[in-house]
Each structure stands twice: as C-alpha cells, then as structure tokens.
Design an enzyme around this catalytic site. Structure first.
Site, PDB file in Angstrom:
ATOM      1  N   CYS A   4       0.519  -1.259  -0.603  1.00  0.00           N
ATOM      2  CA  CYS A   4      -0.057  -0.348   0.138  1.00  0.00           C
ATOM      3  C   CYS A   4       0.572   1.296   0.139  1.00  0.00           C
ATOM      4  CB  CYS A   4      -0.846  -0.204   1.088  1.00  0.00           C
ATOM      5  SG  CYS A   4      -0.164   0.455   3.115  1.00  0.00           S
TER       6      CYS A   4
ATOM      7  N   HIS B  74      -1.850   1.165   7.199  1.00  0.00           N
ATOM      8  CA  HIS B  74      -2.099   1.278   5.785  1.00  0.00           C
ATOM      9  C   HIS B  74      -2.218   2.239   5.234  1.00  0.00           C
ATOM     10  CE1 HIS B  74      -4.391   0.118   1.932  1.00  0.00           C
ATOM     11  NE2 HIS B  74      -5.327   0.418   2.207  1.00  0.00           N
TER      12      HIS B  74
ATOM     13  N   ASN C 120      -8.016   4.206  -2.611  1.00  0.00           N
ATOM     14  CA  ASN C 120      -7.502   3.058  -2.062  1.00  0.00           C
ATOM     15  C   ASN C 120      -6.696   2.987  -3.466  1.00  0.00           C
ATOM     16  OD1 ASN C 120      -6.463   1.722   0.151  1.00  0.00           O
ATOM     17  ND2 ASN C 120      -8.997   0.665   0.417  1.00  0.00           N
TER      18      ASN C 120
END
Length: 468
Positions: A93, A387, A409
């Site tokens: 991520c 994250h 995202n």
C-alpha cells in the site's frame, strides 16, 4: 465420626489455604471461577442474542442500523483521479500510495487517460535494498549477543513487503520509475505471502552464516565479500518471481482519447522520472504524525525504519490534529493529493467504503464499554498506522471546518465506494496517524521543528510497524 469430621475439616482448611494462595498469586481459583460463573445470568433477550452471535460475524451483529442511511458523497474540495489501482494480496500500500500521488499530477499535467507506474519495478529494488539493509545490519551488530534487542529485532524482521513514504522517496531517487506497460505485475507481486516467507527464511540463514563467520575470525572485508555473494542469490530469487527490471525502454504518452501526443522516445527509468515528474521527494516533503503519547511540536527519527542502508530513517514532526488538517486542506485546495496512513481496520464498513465510529455498536452487543482514548490505544498496542492511502478530498462546512474526508485506495475499483473510502472527521481524529505534505503547504513553525535535532526512537516502537 470424630476422625472423619476432623479429616473433613482439615481438607476444607487445606482447600481454603490453596485457594487463598492461588488468589494471592493472581490466578483464578475455584471460588473466583464460581463467582464469575454466578455473575452471568442472561435474560431471555440475552439468550436469544447469544444464539445468534454463536453463528454470526460480530460486525454483522453489531451493525448500527441507524447509521445505514444513504451515504453523502458530496465533497466541497477534491482532486481528480483516473482509475483505481489494486495491490491485491500484497502489503505494498505504501508504494501504491506514493505512486498514486505522482500519478494524479502526471495525468493532469500531461492530459493522459488512465495511467499507472510499474509498482513491481520499484518493488524489485525495494526488496533487494531491504535484503542488503538486513545483512549489513547483521554485520554491524555481529559483536552483540543474539539476545540483544536490536539483533533480535533484525532477525524477527529481516524482510517485509510493507513500508513508508520514506521508502518511496529513497527508492525513486535512486532507481527512477517506469510505466506499468514496461514492467507488468506478476502473480507473486500480487500474492507476496508464500515467497516472502521463503525469502525471510533464506535471509535469516544468510544472517546466521555471517555471524558464524565473524565468530570464526572473518574480518569486515571477508564479511562484505560473503554478503555480495548472498545478494547475487537474492537477485536471482527476485528476478525469478518479479522479472528483470528494464534499464532502457521506449514510451509515448497518450491523451484521454487514446491518441499518441508525440512519437515514442527512449528513456531510462531516471530520465523518464525527471521528464514527467521531477519532484525532489527526499527534500521537498515533510512527514507529519499525530501521536498523543509523545510531546507535540517535536521531531522524531526511527532507527532502522528505512528501506535501504544508505537511505533515510523515518523522520517526522509530531503535531496536533488541527495543524495537520490545515495543511491537508491547503494541499487539496491546490489539487495535490497526499500520502496518508491510518488504522483502516477500525469501524470500517467495507461494503459502503465508510470509516465512521458509529458504524458498529459493540457496547450494546456485549454490555461493556470500550473506553480507551487514542493515547491509551497506542500505548497498549491496540491501534497504530496499518494502511496507507491517498488523501484526495475534503468536505468543508460553512465555517471552513472539515465534515468528512475521502481517500483513493489501492484495493481495486470494486472495493469500498468506487475504489475510494470516505471517513468522517470524527473517525479521522481517532484513527488518522501519518500525512506527507509538500513543504510549501507547511507553515514556518513546522519547518523550524525540522531544524532541531530529532529524538531517536527504537525500531520496535509500537507506532512504527510498516504500512501494508
């Protein structure tokens, strides 16, 4: 009868003594267990709830129906984005987020259609550099005992596919970038767990060999030669599952209609980066943190929290939330996305893509209060930055105060709200941790903090696990 009564009395006294001893030692004895059991006398409604809970997911049962009305998706200020990336079953991520920040700018400035950088290209070098960081760390600490805290940490964490913005900045400065069409994702880059497990095992073996050689009298020159041979094998392993990174390629930009805007040209990864991005990620950005366990308006550096041996440790300025929000709003208003990280698993309604502390009513389900504040959650390892995503929008009220935020995202276009996640400002306060902003959005007072000598924190600090 007298003997029997006496034996019974002695047995009772012995049991009480054992019970008292157990209680004094902090254990659960028979008397305490009995009291615990007696304390649970469920009502009819509680028995019905128990029957349901025994066969269902906690979150589905704790869902707050009053918060299930249609979600407001209007944002007063937003940065445009084209296409949602997908890290799939990997912990990259941090890399996707850093590249999505650059991607948005490149698409806007070059009037491109959907475009992505090759994540696997930079990930290859990330893993190679992390392997060297571990092996050199073993060499540097070879005189310390195996149970030394730093040595222990190194062998527990020889490799990870997680990371931070600092890793993005160092990696790109050294290796440049390439378009995704030049080096595409592989099965293993999208599903890292199995290979990563083997990779870590091999690195630990290399680490043991280096320490054994040192114990047998090998000097630094000999150990460096051993490390180089080990890294050759590391390179072969990485190339086998990720492919060989290109050193030169041909590429031409396409506009939003898919037409070439110019003739294809040859590039190296560095020349491509300089032509289309050219940002100084290492020096023009400031990392911000909201960590209430430590004093604000101070800078902190995390030992070994870097991706390469010659790279930068994570260095950040710890600030109150309101200060961070002002910089975030300024960046969004100037059409600039930001690297953002948080504790995404808390109160996430993944179907709607909503982070809201009112999504679930755990207290009513269990009849207990969950009362820790943000500081207490960090101190007890209950919450931390898990994250990274790309902060892209804010909705401001009539007084200019944020009501909600939106992030792009990297879980694919079908996840959340069209690939994005919306978070209430209340949730932002509780579970937002890190933000990276261009220094031009930072007030002078923040930049002055960076001139001070930072407080160095150990790699095993609870706030500094890599984002995945």
């Amino acid at each position: 009868m007298k003997i029997r009564n006496r034996l019974t009395s002695l047995a009772a006294l012995a049991f009480m003594a054992i019970g008292a001893m157990a209680q004094s030692n902090g254990s659960i004895d028979a008397q305490m267990l009995s009291e615990l059991s007696e304390s649970y006398r469920p009502t009819g409604a509680e028995k019905a709830l128990q029957n349901v809970m025994l066969n269902n997911n906690v979150n589905s049962m704790a869902l707050n129906q009053a918060n299930q009305n249609e979600m407001e998706t209007y944002f007063s200020n937003s940065v445009k984005s084209k296409g949602i990336s997908n890290q799939e079953s990997s912990g990259r991520c941090w890399l996707f987020t850093g590249m999505n920040v650059m991607r948005a700018k490149m698409i806007a400035e070059q009037d491109l259609g959907e475009f992505e950088f090759s994540q696997v290209y930079n990930f290859f070098f990330d893993q190679l550099e992390k392997a060297n960081l571990f092996l050199q760390g073993v060499i540097d600490t070879r005189k310390k005992p195996f149970d030394d805290r730093t040595v222990e940490w190194l062998f527990k964490n020889p490799m990870s596919d997680g990371g931070t913005f600092t890793g993005v900045a160092d990696n790109i400065a050294k290796y440049g970038v390439v378009p995704k069409s030049v080096m595409k994702e592989t099965y293993t880059s999208n599903h890292t767990a199995a290979f990563n497990s083997l990779f870590k095992r091999k690195l630990r073996e290399y680490g043991v060999r280096l320490r054994n050689a040192s114990d047998e009298g090998a000097n630094d020159k000999k150990l460096q030669a051993m490390k180089k041979e080990q890294l050759k094998e590391v390179y072969r392993m990485l190339a086998t599952v990720y492919g060989v990174p290109p050193t030169e390629f041909t590429w031409a930009p396409k506009d939003a209609k898919g037409k070439y805007r110019e003739e294809p040209q040859k590039y190296t990864p560095q020349s491509f980066y300089q032509k289309y991005i050219g940002w100084d990620l290492k020096n023009n950005y400031v990392m911000l943190m909201n960590d209430p366990t430590r004093p604000y308006w101070k800078s902190y550096e995390i030992e070994y929290d870097r991706h390469m041996y010659d790279g930068q440790n994570w260095l950040y300025v710890n600030l109150p939330l309101e200060e961070i929000k002002e910089m975030a709003i300024a960046s969004i208003k100037d059409s600039t996305m930001m690297y953002f990280s948080c504790d995404v698993g808390k109160f996430l309604d993944s179907k709607r893509g909503l982070l809201d502390i009112n999504n679930y009513d755990y207290e009513s389900i269990f009849g207990v209060e969950f009362g820790m504040n943000k500081k207490e959650r960090i101190m007890t390892f209950d919450s931390g930055s898990s994250h990274a995503m790309t902060l892209m929008a804010v909705d401001l009220d009539s007084n200019g105060k944020p009501v909600k935020w939106q992030v792009e995202n990297s879980w694919g276009a079908s996840s959340g709200h069209r690939g994005t996640i919306i978070m209430t400002d209340e949730w932002f306060n509780e579970y937002m941790f890190r933000l990276v902003v261009d220094k031009k959005y930072a007030p002078a007072r923040v930049l002055e903090v960076l001139k001070e000598k930072p407080t160095k924190l150990p790699a095993w600090d609870p706030m500094f696990t890599p984002e995945e």
